[in-house]
Write a protein that holds these residues in place. Structure first.
Motif, mmCIF file in Angstrom:
data_model
loop_
_atom_site.group_PDB
_atom_site.id
_atom_site.type_symbol
_atom_site.label_atom_id
_atom_site.label_comp_id
_atom_site.label_asym_id
_atom_site.label_seq_id
_atom_site.Cartn_x
_atom_site.Cartn_y
_atom_site.Cartn_z
ATOM 1 N N ARG A 173 117.606 54.593 -42.142
ATOM 2 C CA ARG A 173 117.536 53.281 -42.774
ATOM 3 C C ARG A 173 117.304 52.191 -41.733
ATOM 4 N NH1 ARG A 173 121.066 50.354 -47.391
ATOM 5 N NH2 ARG A 173 120.051 48.333 -47.088
ATOM 6 N N TRP A 174 118.068 52.278 -40.635
ATOM 7 C CA TRP A 174 117.930 51.289 -39.565
ATOM 8 C C TRP A 174 116.485 51.258 -39.054
ATOM 9 C CZ3 TRP A 174 116.509 52.297 -34.450
ATOM 10 C CH2 TRP A 174 116.610 51.223 -33.559
ATOM 11 N N ALA A 175 115.930 52.448 -38.786
ATOM 12 C CA ALA A 175 114.578 52.510 -38.220
ATOM 13 C C ALA A 175 113.553 51.954 -39.203
ATOM 14 C CB ALA A 175 114.233 53.946 -37.840
ATOM 15 N N VAL B 149 109.840 51.565 -49.320
ATOM 16 C CA VAL B 149 109.925 53.023 -49.490
ATOM 17 C C VAL B 149 111.316 53.524 -49.865
ATOM 18 C CG1 VAL B 149 108.050 53.426 -47.862
ATOM 19 C CG2 VAL B 149 110.404 53.480 -47.045
ATOM 20 N N LYS B 150 112.287 52.620 -49.978
ATOM 21 C CA LYS B 150 113.672 53.105 -50.138
ATOM 22 C C LYS B 150 113.852 53.949 -51.392
ATOM 23 C CE LYS B 150 115.134 48.769 -52.204
ATOM 24 N NZ LYS B 150 115.702 47.469 -51.896
ATOM 25 N N ASP B 151 113.009 53.742 -52.405
ATOM 26 C CA ASP B 151 113.147 54.514 -53.643
ATOM 27 C C ASP B 151 112.297 55.773 -53.658
ATOM 28 O OD1 ASP B 151 114.853 52.548 -54.665
ATOM 29 O OD2 ASP B 151 113.107 51.331 -55.243
ATOM 30 N N ARG B 152 111.543 55.987 -52.626
ATOM 31 C CA ARG B 152 110.689 57.187 -52.627
ATOM 32 C C ARG B 152 110.643 57.826 -51.241
ATOM 33 N NH1 ARG B 152 104.785 55.032 -52.072
ATOM 34 N NH2 ARG B 152 105.113 52.883 -51.445
ATOM 35 N N LEU B 153 111.815 58.023 -50.685
ATOM 36 C CA LEU B 153 111.906 58.597 -49.345
ATOM 37 C C LEU B 153 111.444 60.043 -49.306
ATOM 38 C CD1 LEU B 153 115.327 57.063 -48.272
ATOM 39 C CD2 LEU B 153 113.085 56.508 -47.342
ATOM 40 N N ARG B 154 111.419 60.689 -50.478
ATOM 41 C CA ARG B 154 111.023 62.110 -50.518
ATOM 42 C C ARG B 154 109.519 62.287 -50.694
ATOM 43 N NH1 ARG B 154 114.374 64.552 -47.727
ATOM 44 N NH2 ARG B 154 116.398 63.620 -48.033
ATOM 45 N N ASP B 155 108.810 61.191 -50.890
ATOM 46 C CA ASP B 155 107.353 61.286 -51.047
ATOM 47 C C ASP B 155 106.699 61.697 -49.732
ATOM 48 O OD1 ASP B 155 107.496 60.563 -53.627
ATOM 49 O OD2 ASP B 155 106.452 58.645 -53.431
ATOM 50 N N PRO B 156 105.533 62.349 -49.813
ATOM 51 C CA PRO B 156 104.792 62.607 -48.571
ATOM 52 C C PRO B 156 104.127 61.315 -48.089
ATOM 53 C CG PRO B 156 103.561 63.398 -50.456
ATOM 54 C CD PRO B 156 104.880 62.910 -50.987
ATOM 55 N N PRO B 157 103.871 61.224 -46.783
ATOM 56 C CA PRO B 157 103.269 59.997 -46.256
ATOM 57 C C PRO B 157 101.863 59.742 -46.789
ATOM 58 C CG PRO B 157 103.492 61.662 -44.544
ATOM 59 C CD PRO B 157 104.223 62.179 -45.730
ATOM 60 N N LEU C 34 109.716 48.432 -43.259
ATOM 61 C CA LEU C 34 109.154 49.310 -44.279
ATOM 62 C C LEU C 34 110.201 49.679 -45.328
ATOM 63 C CD1 LEU C 34 106.585 50.876 -45.055
ATOM 64 C CD2 LEU C 34 107.386 52.774 -43.656
ATOM 65 N N TRP C 35 111.466 49.466 -45.024
ATOM 66 C CA TRP C 35 112.551 49.971 -45.878
ATOM 67 C C TRP C 35 112.385 49.555 -47.343
ATOM 68 C CZ3 TRP C 35 116.095 53.504 -46.329
ATOM 69 C CH2 TRP C 35 117.135 53.338 -47.247
ATOM 70 N N ASP C 36 112.169 48.246 -47.569
ATOM 71 C CA ASP C 36 112.118 47.750 -48.953
ATOM 72 C C ASP C 36 111.010 48.423 -49.760
ATOM 73 O OD1 ASP C 36 114.253 46.123 -48.623
ATOM 74 O OD2 ASP C 36 113.051 44.399 -47.956
ATOM 75 N N GLY D 23 98.462 50.815 -43.547
ATOM 76 C CA GLY D 23 99.386 49.937 -42.829
ATOM 77 C C GLY D 23 100.817 50.428 -42.933
ATOM 78 N N GLN D 24 101.168 50.940 -44.119
ATOM 79 C CA GLN D 24 102.521 51.482 -44.279
ATOM 80 C C GLN D 24 102.722 52.713 -43.403
ATOM 81 O OE1 GLN D 24 102.310 51.885 -48.559
ATOM 82 N NE2 GLN D 24 103.863 50.296 -48.848
ATOM 83 N N ARG D 25 101.668 53.531 -43.313
ATOM 84 C CA ARG D 25 101.770 54.727 -42.466
ATOM 85 C C ARG D 25 101.999 54.334 -41.015
ATOM 86 N NH1 ARG D 25 96.581 58.050 -44.326
ATOM 87 N NH2 ARG D 25 97.001 57.867 -46.539
#
Lengths: 287, 253
Positions: free
Chosen positions: B126-128, B138-146, B134-136, B152-154
Motif C-alpha cells: 500500500r505504501w509503495a 488500483v486499490k479495488d483491483r489488486l488481483r488484476d493483471p497489469p 497509483l493506490w487510489d 502510464g499506470q503501468r
C-alpha cells in the motif's frame, strides 16, 4: 511501359493456382497417413472393443481373440514418464545455464553440445546405451536402458527449447527483475523462469510426445515383451512404437492388425499432446 | 560519511569495445533530485546501469572508475546488494506480465524477506502504491493483471515495484518518455514527494529541459561521454556557462 491490368491479373491467378496446388500436394501424404491409420486402426480396435484393446495383452497368432496392447501401453507410460521426469530435472538447470549465463565458456559449451545432440541420430544413442547398460551392466534387455536412451534423446531438445523460452522474456522485464536486487539464481527462478513458464511447459510437452513416439532408441534396449505386464526396470519390457515395429513384420494377420490399432492409439496420444502444446502457445501473452 | 548519497568518480564505460563514458564525475547530496541531461546516445542510460551494476550482466561491458553509495564503493558490495540499494525504473513500463498488480509490488519485499506477516506485506504494498500515486486507482483491483492498466499506470506500477524494496537511491531512466502528460505530472509529483518526505535520493535521466528544471535540484549535463556542466538546476538552466549546454536548452543540439 506498364503491362495491361489483364495480363497482371492473369499472372496473379496462375501464380496463386500453382501455390495452392503445391500446398495440396505437400499435405496429401499427411492426409493419406492419417486416413490409413484411422481406417485400419479403427477396424482392428473395433474387432475387440476399445477397452479390451487398451488393457489386454496381445495374442498375435490367434485370429479368434487377437487381444490388445495393454502391456505395451503401460510400458510406454513408464518409459516416457521416467524419461520426461529425469530430462526435465536436468534440462531446466541446463537451460538456465545456457540462457542466463551467456558470457561464460561453460554456457556456450553447453549450448553447442545441446544443439549438436538435438540433431544426433537416435539410433546411435540407443546403440551406446545398449553397449553400456544392456551388454555390460544388466546383461540383457531392460526397461531402464530404454528410459535412459529416451532421456538422452529428449534432453538436449528440451534444454534448447527451455533456454529459448527464457531468452524470449523481454529485455525490459529481465532488467527490471535484476534491478530488484535479488541474487542471480533467485532472480532467475523467482522472476524470469515464471515469466517464461508457458514456453518451458510447451518444451516439456513436446519432449513427452517425442518420448512416446521414438522407436530407434528402444530397438535394442527394452527388447519387446508383451504377454504380461513388465514394470520391473531391470527386466525386458515393451512400448507401443516398438510393438508396432515388431508386429507389423510378422506374417500373421492378427499381429498386423494389432500394429495398426497400436498406431492409431499412438497417433491419438501424440496429436493430443501437440494440440495441448499449441493451445498453450496461443495463450502466451507478452505485454 | 561524506554527506553524499551517491558519488561517481571518473566513471569510464566501454561497450563492445566502444567507449561510451569517458571519465564522468558528479555527486548527489542526500535527499535531492539530480537530473542527467544530454542528447541521445551520450551514455545517460548506460551510466545508470553502471551505477547499480546492471552492466555486470552484459559480458560486452567494461566499467572503470569508482561509484560510492553513502561513502561505500559499489565494488566492495555484492552486485545484488547494490541493485537493491539503488533500484531502477526504466523508460518502457515493464511490470511482470505473469503477476497481479499486488504481486508485482510484493515480489521484491518477498524476495528480501522485508515483511514478517501478510499484514506487514500489505502495508508495504500500500505504501509503495501510494508513493507512486497509483493506490487510489488500483486499490479495488489488486488481483488484476497489469495488462489491464494503461501505459502510464503501468509505469507507476513499475515505480511502486522499485520502491517496495526500500531503496536509498532511485535511478530513473526517462520514466516519462513514453507516458502521456497527465501521468508524467503524477510521476513528477511522486518523485518530489519521495525526496521530501522519504529522504530518497533520485538520479533522473531526462531529455526535457523544462522537466529537469521542474523536478531536479541539481543538473548534470553529459555530452560525448563527459560531463560538460553541472550545478544547481536553475543556475545551469538560466545561466549556462558552456555553449553546448546553452545550445541544448535552446533545442539546437
Amino acid at each position: 511501359m506498364p503491362r495491361s491490368l489483364r495480363a497482371r491479373k492473369l499472372e496473379n491467378a496462375v501464380g496463386l493456382a500453382v501455390i495452392v496446388a503445391l500446398a495440396i500436394a505437400s499435405v496429401l501424404p499427411l492426409i493419406h497417413i492419417l486416413y490409413m491409420v484411422i481406417v485400419r486402426g479403427v477396424e482392428a480396435i473395433a474387432r475387440i472393443g476399445l477397452y479390451r484393446f487398451l488393457t489386454e495383452p496381445p495374442h498375435p497368432f490367434d485370429p479368434q481373440n487377437p487381444g490388445g496392447i495393454g502391456p505395451a501401453l503401460v510400458g510406454s507410460l513408464e518409459l516416457s514418464g521416467l524419461a520426461i521426469a529425469v530430462a526435465t530435472l536436468i534440462a531446466l538447470p541446463a537451460s538456465v545455464l545456457i540462457a542466463e549465463f551467456r558470457g561464460s565458456r561453460i554456457s556456450r559449451g553447453t549450448l553447442l553440445l545441446a544443439l549438436t545432440l538435438v540433431e544426433f541420430p537416435t539410433i546411435l544413442v540407443g546403440l551406446t546405451v545398449y553397449a553400456v547398460l544392456v551388454d555390460h551392466v544388466v546383461g540383457g534387455y531392460n526397461m531402464l536402458a530404454g528410459a535412459v536412451a529416451l532421456t538422452l534423446v529428449i534432453l538436449p531438445y528440451m534444454a534448447v527449447q527451455a533456454s529459448e523460452a527464457l531468452r524470449g522474456v523481454p529485455e525490459g522485464v529481465r532488467e527490471a527483475a535484476y534491478s530488484l536486487g535479488a541474487t542471480r539464481l533467485k532472480t532467475v527462478y523467482a522472476l524470469i523462469a515464471p515469466a517464461a513458464r508457458r514456453g518451458i511447459l510447451v518444451g516439456i510437452l513436446i519432449g513427452l510426445a517425442r518420448a512416446a513416439g521414438e522407436t530407434a532408441p528402444l530397438l535394442f534396449t527394452v527388447g519387446g515383451a508383451y504377454e504380461g505386464y513388465h514394470l520391473c526396470l531391470y527386466k525386458v519390457g515393451g512400448a507401443v512404437p516398438l510393438m508396432i515395429y515388431q508386429f507389423i513384420q510378422m506374417p500373421y494377420k492378427p499381429a498386423q492388425d494389432l500394429a495398426w490399432g497400436a498406431a492409431l492409439v499412438l497417433m491419438t496420444i501424440i496429436v493430443g499432446v501437440m494440440l495441448l502444446a499449441r493451445l498453450l502457445v496461443k495463450e502466451v501473452k507478452i505485454l | 560519511m561524506t554527506g553524499y548519497a551517491l558519488e561517481v568518480r571518473d566513471l569510464r564505460v566501454t561497450l563492445s569495445g566502444k567507449r561510451i563514458l569517458n571519465g564522468v564525475s558528479f555527486r548527489c547530496p542526500e535527499a535531492t533530485v539530480t537530473a542527467v541531461m544530454g542528447p541521445s546516445g551520450t551514455g545517460k542510460s548506460t551510466m545508470l546501469r553502471a551505477i547499480n551494476r546492471l552492466l555486470d550482466l552484459n559480458p560486452e561491458a567494461m566499467v572503470e572508475g569508482d561509484i560510492l553509495i553513502h561513502g561505500r564503493s559499489v565494488w566492495e558490495m555484492e552486485p545484488y546488494e547494490v541493485r537493491r540499494r539503488a533500484t531502477m525504473v526504466f523508460q518502457d513500463p515493464n511490470p511482470f506480465p505473469h503477476m497481479s498488480i499486488y504481486d508485482n509490488v510484493a515480489v521484491g519485499p518477498r524476495l528480501h524477506g522485508l515483511a514478517r506477516s501478510k499484514q506487514e506485506l500489505d502495508e508495504i504494498v500500500r505504501w509503495a502504491l501510494e508513493r507512486a500515486m497509483l493506490w487510489d486507482e488500483v486499490k479495488d483491483r489488486l488481483r488484476d493483471p497489469p495488462s489491464k492498466l494503461s501505459g502510464g499506470q503501468r509505469q507507476r506500477l513499475s515505480l511502486a515495484r522499485a520502491l517496495a524494496v526500500k531503496p536509498e537511491i532511485l535511478l530513473l531512466d526517462e520514466p516519462t518518455a513514453n507516458v502521456d502528460p497527465v501521468n508524467a505530472v503524477k510521476i513528477e509529483e511522486a518523485i518530489r514527494s519521495l525526496v521530501r518526505e522519504e529522504g530518497i535520493t533520485v538520479v533522473f535521466v531526462t531529455h526535457m529541459p523544462s522537466q529537469a528544471v521542474r523536478v531536479s535540484d541539481y543538473l548534470v549535463f553529459l555530452y560525448g561521454g563527459r560531463v560538460v556542466e553541472q550545478g544547481p538546476s536553475r543556475e545551469v538552466a538560466l545561466n549556462p556557462s558552456n555553449p553546448l549546454t546553452e545550445k541544448f536548452f535552446r533545442g539546437e543540439l
